[in-house]
Design an enzyme around this catalytic site. Structure first.
Site: not given
Ligand code: NDP
Length: 285
Positions: A69, A105, A246
């Protein structure tokens, strides 16, 4: 009579769990369009070739998902204003040989949110500071939210996103540390999980927050589409909150992409039904 189909698709890695193709092709069939959506596994080092290939083969456009992205931006000719502010692209339109990057999104999220509450004047709290959180923060702010609070495990990322929203949208924005048993403030109207916590197969894992802070009547939304009803949403429902899965975001980001590619208004109900049955199958497997 033309034997040339309209071609769209998706570039991501891994691609095998991505249900978007089933949903988009159902919409194409329902509209009677001779069109295809090809779900392609593309590694980071292959992205530039994939984009050149799509252009050379006359594709109408494509989606980009994890991990492309951000990287795709350098391969495009222009961005929509919202995609430029978000700094990420999930949908590309190829028109007259030029590549336009959009991000659907956050728009998909806002359209879904409107089925529960109008964002104007609301106080929105978002867990997460990754791609999904960034798109949701910017688009809810552009849709008129009064304030956006970002809570993230890595605090520096929360601070950076809050500063970005404050600088580029009319909303006020700030970051808060994610302390143990985090309590959502009393003035918050909408809570969003934009982290990957709760995603299949972690069906019983939820955010570290104080359940008492989920007041009856506030909206609690999850970005996780698989499973659609996460542990967070089960908790929120038991507390009398209005919940939002979602799935709506996923359907509406697809609706927005289809509008861009075809100029037609796709049937969102057909897309949602296809997605639900596709996800039930993948959850069982
Ligand atoms: P990114 O990898 O960009 O971001 C992940 C985020 O989750 C970060 O803020 C990360 O925190 C946090 N995170 C992950 N694991 C943990 C944990 N164990 N404890 C606390 N925080 C955690 O992913 P995306 O933003 O692209 O995607 C996030 C979710 O959104 C995914 O599950 C994806 O499938 C979903 N999604 C859904 C969409 C929809 O249309 N429904 C569209 C796009 C995404 P940190 O910064 O501290 O690592």
């Amino acid at each position: 009579m033309s034997f040339l189909s309209l071609i769209t698709g998706s570039f991501s890695q891994p691609a095998s769990d991505n249900p978007t193709g089933a949903m988009i092709e159902a919409a194409f069939r329902h509209a009677g369009l001779d069109a295809r959506y090809l779900n392609c596994e593309v590694a980071p080092e292959g992205l530039a070739d994939a984009v050149r290939g799509a252009k050379a083969m006359g594709w109408r456009g494509f989606n980009c998902s994890v991990p492309h992205k951000l990287a795709v931006i350098d391969l495009l000719d222009e961005l929509t204003p919202a995609a430029a502010i978000i700094g990420a692209v999930n949908t590309v339109l190829i028109r007259d040989g030029r590549l336009l990057g959009e991000n659907t999104d956050g728009k998909g999220f806002v359209e879904s949110l409107r089925t529960r509450v109008e964002p104007t004047g609301r106080h929105v709290l978002i867990f997460g500071a990754g791609g999904a959180a960034r798109a949701i923060a910017v688009e809810t702010a552009l849709a008129g939210a009064a304030s956006v609070t970002i809570v993230n495990r890595a605090f520096a990322r929360a601070e950076a996103l809050a500063a970005h929203v404050a600088a580029h949208t009319p909303a006020s924005a700030h970051a808060e540390r994610w302390s143990e048993g985090y309590a959502v403030g009393a003035g918050v109207d909408v809570v969003v999980n934009a982290t990957s916590i709760g995603m299949h197969p972690q069906h019983d894992v939820t955010l570290d927050l104080d359940p008492q802070c989920l007041r009856p009547g506030i909206v609690v939304a999850d970005v996780i589409a698989n499973p659609p009803v996460t542990a967070l949403l089960r908790l929120a429902e038991s507390r009398g909150c209005l919940t939002l899965t979602g799935l709506g975001m996923l359907v509406n980001q697809g609706v927005a992409a289809l509008r861009l590619w075809t100029g037609l208004e796709p049937d969102a109900a057909v897309m949602q039904a296809t997605l639900e049955s596709a996800l039930q199958v993948s959850a069982k497997n």
